[in-house]
Write a protein that holds these residues in place. Structure first.
Motif, PDB file in Angstrom:
ATOM      1  N   HIS A  98      32.323  35.505  29.860  1.00  0.00           N
ATOM      2  CA  HIS A  98      33.747  35.407  29.538  1.00  0.00           C
ATOM      3  C   HIS A  98      34.032  35.923  28.140  1.00  0.00           C
ATOM      4  CE1 HIS A  98      31.865  31.639  28.287  1.00  0.00           C
ATOM      5  NE2 HIS A  98      32.869  31.417  27.455  1.00  0.00           N
TER       6      HIS A  98
ATOM      7  N   ALA B 105      36.100  42.635  34.945  1.00  0.00           N
ATOM      8  CA  ALA B 105      36.535  41.276  34.619  1.00  0.00           C
ATOM      9  C   ALA B 105      37.995  41.046  35.011  1.00  0.00           C
ATOM     10  CB  ALA B 105      36.349  41.022  33.131  1.00  0.00           C
ATOM     11  N   GLN B 106      38.326  39.773  35.171  1.00  0.00           N
ATOM     12  CA  GLN B 106      39.677  39.368  35.536  1.00  0.00           C
ATOM     13  C   GLN B 106      40.281  38.529  34.413  1.00  0.00           C
ATOM     14  OE1 GLN B 106      41.229  40.287  38.575  1.00  0.00           O
ATOM     15  NE2 GLN B 106      39.417  41.619  38.672  1.00  0.00           N
ATOM     16  N   ALA B 107      41.509  38.879  33.990  1.00  0.00           N
ATOM     17  CA  ALA B 107      42.220  38.100  32.981  1.00  0.00           C
ATOM     18  C   ALA B 107      42.863  36.877  33.629  1.00  0.00           C
ATOM     19  CB  ALA B 107      43.292  38.952  32.316  1.00  0.00           C
ATOM     20  N   CYS B 108      42.907  35.767  32.880  1.00  0.00           N
ATOM     21  CA  CYS B 108      43.455  34.518  33.401  1.00  0.00           C
ATOM     22  C   CYS B 108      44.493  33.935  32.437  1.00  0.00           C
ATOM     23  CB  CYS B 108      42.345  33.500  33.643  1.00  0.00           C
ATOM     24  SG  CYS B 108      41.211  33.961  34.973  1.00  0.00           S
TER      25      CYS B 108
ATOM     26  N   HIS C 227      39.056  35.979  29.893  1.00  0.00           N
ATOM     27  CA  HIS C 227      38.718  36.924  30.957  1.00  0.00           C
ATOM     28  C   HIS C 227      37.342  36.520  31.486  1.00  0.00           C
ATOM     29  CE1 HIS C 227      41.650  39.064  28.526  1.00  0.00           C
ATOM     30  NE2 HIS C 227      41.714  40.060  29.386  1.00  0.00           N
TER      31      HIS C 227
ATOM     32  N   TRP D  10      32.183  39.027  24.633  1.00  0.00           N
ATOM     33  CA  TRP D  10      31.559  38.602  25.879  1.00  0.00           C
ATOM     34  C   TRP D  10      30.315  37.772  25.592  1.00  0.00           C
ATOM     35  CZ3 TRP D  10      34.019  38.752  30.231  1.00  0.00           C
ATOM     36  CH2 TRP D  10      35.015  39.722  30.435  1.00  0.00           C
TER      37      TRP D  10
ATOM     38  N   GLN E 207      48.260  37.093  28.204  1.00  0.00           N
ATOM     39  CA  GLN E 207      47.113  37.931  27.844  1.00  0.00           C
ATOM     40  C   GLN E 207      47.178  38.351  26.378  1.00  0.00           C
ATOM     41  OE1 GLN E 207      46.176  40.745  30.854  1.00  0.00           O
ATOM     42  NE2 GLN E 207      44.770  41.936  29.604  1.00  0.00           N
TER      43      GLN E 207
ATOM     44  N   CYS F  52      44.081  35.054  26.111  1.00  0.00           N
ATOM     45  CA  CYS F  52      43.611  34.276  27.257  1.00  0.00           C
ATOM     46  C   CYS F  52      42.172  34.659  27.581  1.00  0.00           C
ATOM     47  CB  CYS F  52      44.511  34.496  28.468  1.00  0.00           C
ATOM     48  SG  CYS F  52      44.342  36.135  29.246  1.00  0.00           S
TER      49      CYS F  52
END
Length: 256
Positions: free
Chosen positions: A206, A187-190, A150, A117, A144, A148
């Motif tokens: 990120h 957090a959100q994975a993209c 996050h 992070w 993921q 990828c």
């Protein structure tokens, strides 16, 4: 190349956005061979632009996460991609936006090193004010499991948080958020398919995981921003001042 209203709103409100089908997949796939060749040759190392992001970067040592700064300087085939990213940046920031820097980050097959992070601005000049963003473009599908990105929603509204070199090792170039300064659990994975990209502000937190699939994870990143302004108030990034990397030593000795 168009950016939808929803994508633009997500970028400004959440601090990041996924841009679907923004770049021709054929262009990205055509760059894979040259990308791999650049890393095999360690292109840019003699200029200080190829080094290990996550390790101690000793000569002859295998890099944990190899990186090349300004790949479009070394291979003209990357310039159309840089130009496309600049168009995206200007659509989001305005016509005064410029390409600040581009770089390539490779996670080979079997790479178990995470990208911790961090905020991009933590790497930059502490005495400048930035209105800037990063566009992250994979040259292949990135589920993921391949590493990828996050993102922590709305973290672009934070100040630059305390960082440290990865593992708190001053010999390492890469940075990580200092322990216990912010909760990133929401957090959100993209994950992305080739042709898509993510875009995030320079203060958006990120992270990227390890690569456990049977294909290298090839990522091209463009930093786009308005011309930075000199800050009037003093600001110090202590984590940068403590670093003593092999790359810095080569530059000081004139061996790059």
């Amino acid at each position: 190349m168009t950016i939808t209203k929803n994508e633009m709103n997500a970028f400004h409100e959440q601090g990041y956005a996924v841009l679907d089908s923004i770049i021709a997949p054929e262009l990205l796939r055509s760059l894979q061979g040259m990308y791999d060749h650049m890393f095999a040759e360690k292109r840019g190392r003699k200029d200080g632009n190829q080094f290990d992001l996550a390790g101690q970067d000793a000569d002859g040592e295998e890099a944990r996460i190899p990186q090349i700064l300004n790949p479009s300087r070394y291979e003209t085939s990357f310039r159309p991609l840089a130009d496309t990213c600049l168009q995206i940046g200007r659509a989001l920031l305005g016509e005064e936006a410029v390409l600040m820097e581009d770089h390539a980050i490779l996670k080979p097959v079997g790479c178990t090193q995470e990208t911790p992070w961090h905020q991009d601005e933590a790497y930059w000049d502490a005495m400048k004010h930035y209105t800037a963003m990063s566009i992250w473009v994979p040259l292949q599908d990135v589920p993921q499991e391949a590493g990828c990105l996050h993102f922590v929603p709305k973290s672009h509204r934070l100040s630059v948080l305390p960082h440290q070199p990865i593992g708190d090792d001053s010999r390492v170039h890469g940075l990580e958020l200092a322990p216990n300064v912010y909760d990133c659990s929401h957090a959100q994975a993209c994950p992305l398919t080739v042709g898509s990209a993510t875009v995030h502000w320079c203060r958006t937190l990120h992270y990227a995981g390890e690569n456990t699939v049977n294909e290298a994870r090839r990522a091209y990143i463009a930093n786009i921003g308005l011309p930075p302004q000199v800050r009037t108030e003093q600001r110090v990034f202590a984590w940068l001042e403590k670093q003593r990397t092999a790359r810095q030593a080569r530059i000081e000795k004139g061996t790059v």
